[in-house]
Design an enzyme around this catalytic site. Structure first.
Site, PDB file in Angstrom:
ATOM      1  N   HIS A 178       0.738  -1.044   0.047  1.00 19.99           N
ATOM      2  CA  HIS A 178      -0.138   0.042  -0.145  1.00 19.99           C
ATOM      3  C   HIS A 178       0.838   1.298   0.024  1.00 19.99           C
ATOM      4  CE1 HIS A 178      -3.979  -1.354   1.656  1.00 19.99           C
ATOM      5  NE2 HIS A 178      -3.553  -2.496   0.913  1.00 19.99           N
ATOM      6  N   ARG A 181      -0.146  -0.520  -4.793  1.00 20.58           N
ATOM      7  CA  ARG A 181      -1.594   0.119  -4.701  1.00 20.58           C
ATOM      8  C   ARG A 181      -1.243   1.559  -4.401  1.00 20.58           C
ATOM      9  NH1 ARG A 181      -6.769  -0.271  -0.343  1.00 20.58           N
ATOM     10  NH2 ARG A 181      -5.399   1.572   0.695  1.00 20.58           N
ATOM     11  N   TYR A 239      -9.818   8.570   1.588  1.00 23.42           N
ATOM     12  CA  TYR A 239      -9.514   7.252   1.918  1.00 23.42           C
ATOM     13  C   TYR A 239      -8.119   6.723   1.490  1.00 23.42           C
ATOM     14  CZ  TYR A 239      -9.075   2.083   1.517  1.00 23.42           C
ATOM     15  OH  TYR A 239      -8.543   0.893   1.565  1.00 23.42           O
ATOM     16  N   ASP A 255      -7.757   1.729  -5.233  1.00 20.16           N
ATOM     17  CA  ASP A 255      -8.939   1.392  -4.481  1.00 20.16           C
ATOM     18  C   ASP A 255     -10.029   2.599  -4.489  1.00 20.16           C
ATOM     19  OD1 ASP A 255     -11.105   0.443  -2.665  1.00 20.16           O
ATOM     20  OD2 ASP A 255      -9.671  -0.092  -1.258  1.00 20.16           O
ATOM     21  N   HIS A 263     -12.838   2.485  -3.166  1.00 21.12           N
ATOM     22  CA  HIS A 263     -13.507   2.407  -1.905  1.00 21.12           C
ATOM     23  C   HIS A 263     -15.018   2.763  -1.939  1.00 21.12           C
ATOM     24  CE1 HIS A 263     -13.244   1.994   2.630  1.00 21.12           C
ATOM     25  NE2 HIS A 263     -12.448   1.086   2.363  1.00 21.12           N
ATOM     26  N   GLU A 313     -10.618  -1.010  -7.608  1.00 22.12           N
ATOM     27  CA  GLU A 313     -11.115  -1.853  -6.483  1.00 22.12           C
ATOM     28  C   GLU A 313     -12.725  -1.136  -6.188  1.00 22.12           C
ATOM     29  OE1 GLU A 313      -8.633  -2.867  -3.381  1.00 22.12           O
ATOM     30  OE2 GLU A 313     -10.234  -3.003  -1.963  1.00 22.12           O
ATOM     31  N   GLU A 337     -14.530  -7.304  -0.726  1.00 24.53           N
ATOM     32  CA  GLU A 337     -14.307  -7.280   0.608  1.00 24.53           C
ATOM     33  C   GLU A 337     -15.151  -6.977   1.891  1.00 24.53           C
ATOM     34  OE1 GLU A 337     -11.432  -3.847   0.635  1.00 24.53           O
ATOM     35  OE2 GLU A 337     -12.567  -2.755   1.834  1.00 24.53           O
ATOM     36  N   ARG A 384     -12.839 -10.586  -3.982  1.00 22.60           N
ATOM     37  CA  ARG A 384     -11.956 -10.069  -2.992  1.00 22.60           C
ATOM     38  C   ARG A 384     -12.418 -10.514  -1.520  1.00 22.60           C
ATOM     39  NH1 ARG A 384      -8.336  -6.936  -1.975  1.00 22.60           N
ATOM     40  NH2 ARG A 384      -9.307  -5.410  -0.331  1.00 22.60           N
ATOM     41  N   GLU A 423      -3.868  -9.040  -0.946  1.00 20.81           N
ATOM     42  CA  GLU A 423      -3.369  -7.783  -0.389  1.00 20.81           C
ATOM     43  C   GLU A 423      -2.631  -8.043   0.943  1.00 20.81           C
ATOM     44  OE1 GLU A 423      -6.993  -5.647   1.111  1.00 20.81           O
ATOM     45  OE2 GLU A 423      -5.750  -3.818   1.426  1.00 20.81           O
ATOM     46  N   TRP A 442     -18.236   5.480   2.886  1.00 20.45           N
ATOM     47  CA  TRP A 442     -16.872   5.647   3.222  1.00 20.45           C
ATOM     48  C   TRP A 442     -16.119   4.494   2.703  1.00 20.45           C
ATOM     49  CZ3 TRP A 442     -13.192   2.536   5.835  1.00 20.45           C
ATOM     50  CH2 TRP A 442     -12.107   3.155   6.066  1.00 20.45           C
TER      51      TRP A 442
END
Ligand code: KDG
Ligand code: MG
Length: 402
Positions: free
Chosen positions: A123, A148, A160, A210, A212, A236, A262, A283, A339, A402
């Site tokens: 990340h 990422r 984020y 991502d 998010h 993502e 996720e 994911r 990840e 979020w």
């Protein structure tokens, strides 16, 4: 037959909160499972302590599938993150026990290695483009083959995915942090830094991003199209996942691959996305999607449709979940990427974990079971610390995803 003699639920905060289940058999074999649901930890701890542990005592620890079915069907109330995280913890602990009893690492019980190691992405993030570029370089120098990239949108606080200290931790103590969000500013800015990463470092590594859940389907389609030249490994969660049909619209407009799952917890939650080929990577994780047994089922369904795996692995998933993920990742043919975020030193002292990273690949080691131990005496020194994930608000003050 080895009966389950007792099961304990530990809630502790070695750098962050984790809920851990330990199952012990009459022969003294122990197995561990992660039961952490970020920001809602005690709901899972209670589900386990009050409703599941009494059902486990006396059961045959070897009957993993039967126990899964018993807990899932037997509850009558199905699916959802709390139920599926609790079942996951039991399932993971029973696989750990089965490995220890057999004297084999769990990946051997799942069919053995399909690959030499598990490709991970790290990340990288930055408060601006130069600091993001420096962070990408840090991961590349550390041997990561996939990174990422997330940067703070100028003028919009609290974007984020931007790390403040050494460890990324979005959950805040006391009440949720409320963070502003400006979709147009993001849509203008994010493509520029993904392009800057490619201009600086080229294309010989995987680049991920991502979103998010922040965009509407048509905004996500526009975003995916705009970033095509950056050749992302994936974008993502481009849009919230409840309306699975909406991914068809994104698909129709862009070849940027899509990763989702996720926040999903069962095969029924991903079934439409998979069978309609609306995504490229699934994911779902061991901890939030029913354990090794159920995640394997999801991955096998995905394999039929050419969809690869890309399990969630943020630091709110404990080292037990990471180890379980790496065992499964080694063994499934349609593995894509895993990840990976380093845990804090305090976390790694409490969870002694055999997973190693070398040359951008994770390996679980060859210890029997999952290869993770939990030091409950040390954990007791880190009491539970109530925390909440942030809430996003648009510039007009209304709540956003979020
Ligand atoms: O607890 C929520 C985090 O796990 C999540 O925000 C992290 O989106 C995430 C990711 O891709 O790691
Ligand atoms: Mg994510």
């Amino acid at each position: 037959m080895s009966r389950i003699e007792h099961a304990e639920v530990f809630v502790a905060s070695p750098a962050r909160n984790f809920v851990t289940l330990r199952i012990t058999t009459a022969d003294g074999v122990t197995g561990h499972g992660d039961a952490t649901l970020n920001g809602r930890e005690l709901a899972v701890a209670s589900y386990l302590r009050d409703h599941v542990v009494p059902l486990l005592i006396g059961r045959d620890a070897a009957r993993i599938e039967d126990t899964w079915q018993y807990l899932y069907r037997g509850a009558y109330w199905r699916r959802g993150p709390v139920t599926m995280t609790a079942i996951a913890a039991v399932d993971t602990a029973l696989w750990d026990i089965k490995g220890k009893v057999a004297g084999l690492p769990v990946y051997q019980l799942l069919g053995g290695r399909c690959r030499d190691g598990v490709l991970v992405y790290g990340h990288a993030s930055g408060s601006d483009v130069p600091s993001l570029l420096d962070d990408v370089a840090r991961f590349r120098e550390a041997g990561y083959r996939a990174v990422r990239a997330q940067a703070a949108v100028p003028g919009v606080g609290g974007t984020y995915g931007v790390r403040k200290g050494a460890i990324y931790e979005p959950a805040a103590a006391s009440l949720p942090d409320e963070q502003p969000w400006d979709t147009e500013a993001y849509l203008r800015f994010a493509p520029t830094y993904l392009r800057a990463v490619r201009e600086r470092y080229g294309f010989d590594f995987h680049l991920l991003h991502d979103v998010h859940h922040r965009l509407t389907p048509v905004e996500a389609a526009r975003f995916g199209k705009t970033v095509e030249e950056a050749q992302l490994f994936w974008m993502e969660d481009p849009t919230p996942v409840e309306n699975q049909e909406s991914f068809r619209l994104i698909r129709q407009h862009t070849t940027t691959p899509i990763a989702v799952g996720e926040v999903l917890n069962s095969i029924w939650d991903v079934h439409h996305l998979i069978t309609e080929q609306l995504i490229d990577y699934v994911r779902t994780s061991v901890v939030h999607a029913g354990g090794i047994t159920h995640l394997r089922r999801i991955f096998d369904l995905a394999a039929l449709y050419g969809i690869r795996t890309g399990s969630h692995g943020a630091t709110d998933l404990s080292p037990v979940a990471l180890a379980a993920a790496v065992h499964l990742d080694l063994a499934v043919p349609n593995f894509g990427i895993q990840e990976y975020m380093e845990h804090a030193p305090e976390t790694m002292e409490v969870f002694r974990c055999g997973v190693t990273l070398a040359d951008g690949l994770l390996n679980p080691g060859d210890a029997p079971g999952l290869g993770v131990d939990y030091d409950e005496k040390l954990a007791a020194r880190f009491p539970y610390n109530p925390r909440y994930l942030p809430v996003a608000r648009r510039l007009d003050g209304s709540v956003h995803d979020w």
